[in-house]
Design a protein around this motif. Structure first.
Motif, PDB file in Angstrom:
ATOM      1  N   LEU A   1     -19.395  10.820 -27.850  1.00 48.04           N
ATOM      2  CA  LEU A   1     -18.722  10.062 -28.921  1.00 48.04           C
ATOM      3  C   LEU A   1     -19.583   8.890 -29.397  1.00 48.04           C
ATOM      4  N   LEU A   2     -20.194   8.183 -28.446  1.00 47.44           N
ATOM      5  CA  LEU A   2     -20.984   6.999 -28.805  1.00 47.44           C
ATOM      6  C   LEU A   2     -22.432   7.342 -29.157  1.00 47.44           C
TER       7      LEU A   2
ATOM      8  N   TRP B   1     -23.742   4.360 -25.746  1.00 42.13           N
ATOM      9  CA  TRP B   1     -24.035   3.321 -26.750  1.00 42.13           C
ATOM     10  C   TRP B   1     -25.554   3.126 -26.892  1.00 42.13           C
TER      11      TRP B   1
ATOM     12  N   LEU C   1     -20.484   2.204 -34.875  1.00 47.41           N
ATOM     13  CA  LEU C   1     -19.555   2.765 -33.895  1.00 47.41           C
ATOM     14  C   LEU C   1     -18.674   3.812 -34.568  1.00 47.41           C
ATOM     15  N   PRO C   2     -18.126   4.759 -33.797  1.00 50.15           N
ATOM     16  CA  PRO C   2     -17.288   5.795 -34.414  1.00 50.15           C
ATOM     17  C   PRO C   2     -16.027   5.197 -35.027  1.00 50.15           C
TER      18      PRO C   2
ATOM     19  N   LEU D   1     -12.219   1.737 -26.141  1.00 46.02           N
ATOM     20  CA  LEU D   1     -12.851   2.861 -25.435  1.00 46.02           C
ATOM     21  C   LEU D   1     -12.853   2.632 -23.924  1.00 46.02           C
TER      22      LEU D   1
ATOM     23  N   VAL E   1     -17.026  10.629 -23.790  1.00 46.30           N
ATOM     24  CA  VAL E   1     -17.238   9.280 -24.339  1.00 46.30           C
ATOM     25  C   VAL E   1     -18.731   9.048 -24.591  1.00 46.30           C
TER      26      VAL E   1
ATOM     27  N   MET F   1     -14.764  13.784 -28.787  1.00 44.61           N
ATOM     28  CA  MET F   1     -13.373  13.472 -28.470  1.00 44.61           C
ATOM     29  C   MET F   1     -12.627  14.698 -27.927  1.00 44.61           C
TER      30      MET F   1
ATOM     31  N   LEU G   1     -12.334   5.369 -35.379  1.00 39.22           N
ATOM     32  CA  LEU G   1     -11.200   5.991 -34.692  1.00 39.22           C
ATOM     33  C   LEU G   1      -9.894   5.500 -35.310  1.00 39.22           C
TER      34      LEU G   1
ATOM     35  N   LEU H   1     -13.048  -2.001 -30.839  1.00 40.52           N
ATOM     36  CA  LEU H   1     -13.279  -0.577 -30.629  1.00 40.52           C
ATOM     37  C   LEU H   1     -13.871  -0.314 -29.244  1.00 40.52           C
ATOM     38  N   MET H   2     -14.839  -1.141 -28.845  1.00 42.52           N
ATOM     39  CA  MET H   2     -15.441  -0.959 -27.516  1.00 42.52           C
ATOM     40  C   MET H   2     -14.396  -1.244 -26.428  1.00 42.52           C
TER      41      MET H   2
ATOM     42  N   VAL I   1     -10.950   5.232 -21.343  1.00 42.27           N
ATOM     43  CA  VAL I   1     -11.533   5.969 -20.208  1.00 42.27           C
ATOM     44  C   VAL I   1     -10.943   5.501 -18.873  1.00 42.27           C
TER      45      VAL I   1
ATOM     46  N   LEU J   1     -13.446  14.804 -24.302  1.00 42.22           N
ATOM     47  CA  LEU J   1     -12.678  13.753 -23.616  1.00 42.22           C
ATOM     48  C   LEU J   1     -11.214  14.168 -23.478  1.00 42.22           C
TER      49      LEU J   1
ATOM     50  N   ILE K   1     -20.124   4.899 -21.000  1.00 41.98           N
ATOM     51  CA  ILE K   1     -19.968   4.166 -22.264  1.00 41.98           C
ATOM     52  C   ILE K   1     -21.281   3.456 -22.601  1.00 41.98           C
TER      53      ILE K   1
END
Lengths: 47, 187
Positions: free
Chosen positions: B175-176, B11, B27-28, A29, B172, B85, B30, A25-26, A33, B88, B7
């Motif tokens: 989101l985190l 986090w 974590l989200p 992401l 982002v 999101m 998705l 997942l990371m 981006v 984003l 990011i």
């Protein structure tokens, strides 16, 4: 030596499915981006 | 590289928030994650592999870049219900619009590019960096969406970025950082 091996096996067994999912997942992401973003840093290499 | 700190910051804030609620950080969730891998692969190939980068004509690079961004936009849209999101997606859409309208690359003015590379001496229309193309403002469509902002001069790291990049970084981060901890606690 045997203790070290046991320690390694214990560490690996702690890497469960959730850790792998979190890693993907990371990574996703980061790719997201980098994929949609378009900043340009000081490198400025010209083609 | 400018977007990666967002990011990390998101986090970190998310972990601190979760701890403050006495819950482990999650974590989200998705959907359709595989789309990101599929979409990023061509970008990685044409932008980051030096051999292929030199081999491929700019037209093909632009086509692959556009297709890749379209898929990533689709991914963001499919996950728009997640906090952040939507922001984003809006940033990605702005970047996509300005790039699609300017030969598939992100326009940057010679003046802005000159701040990043003072020895710059290349004609207008040349590619600059990874995704940028040198274009004077008067020849740029949607110039207000281009890479026109610079980090403060005193900052040790210099970069040019667009309005879309700002929204992507904010999205982002949210989101985190702002996972719905209360909702998760109640379920």
């Amino acid at each position: 030596m045997k203790n070290q091996l046991n320690l390694l096996v214990l560490s690996v067994s702690k890497i469960n499915r959730q850790h792998v999912q979190a890693f993907f997942l990371m990574a996703s992401l980061v790719m997201l981006v980098l994929g949609v973003g378009a900043p340009e840093d000081g490198g400025g290499n010209i083609r | 590289m400018l977007l990666l700190p967002a990011i990390l910051a998101g986090w970190l804030v998310g972990v601190v928030r979760a701890r403050s609620f006495g819950r482990p950080y999650q974590l989200p969730e998705l959907r359709f994650l595989w789309l990101v891998f599929v979409a990023f692969l061509p970008q990685f190939a044409v932008l980051y592999l030096p051999g292929l980068r030199k081999l491929l004509p700019d037209l093909w690079t632009a086509i692959l870049l556009t297709a890749s961004q379209l898929i990533l936009l689709g991914f963001a849209w499919l996950n728009r219900a997640r906090p952040g999101m939507g922001i984003l997606f809006a940033g990605a859409a702005l970047n996509f619009t300005v790039m699609a309208a300017n030969r598939g690359f992100m326009p940057i003015s010679p003046k802005t590019a000159g701040h990043l590379n003072p020895n710059l001496d290349v004609p207008s229309g040349s590619r600059f960096g990874l995704k940028d193309i040198l274009l004077p403002p008067e020849a740029t469509r949607f110039e207000w969406l281009a890479d026109r902002f610079l980090l403060p001069a005193w900052f040790p790291y210099q970069a040019a970025f667009s309005a879309g990049d700002v929204l992507i970084a904010l999205g982002v981060f949210v989101l985190l950082a702002y996972q719905d901890v209360h909702k998760r606690n109640s379920t």
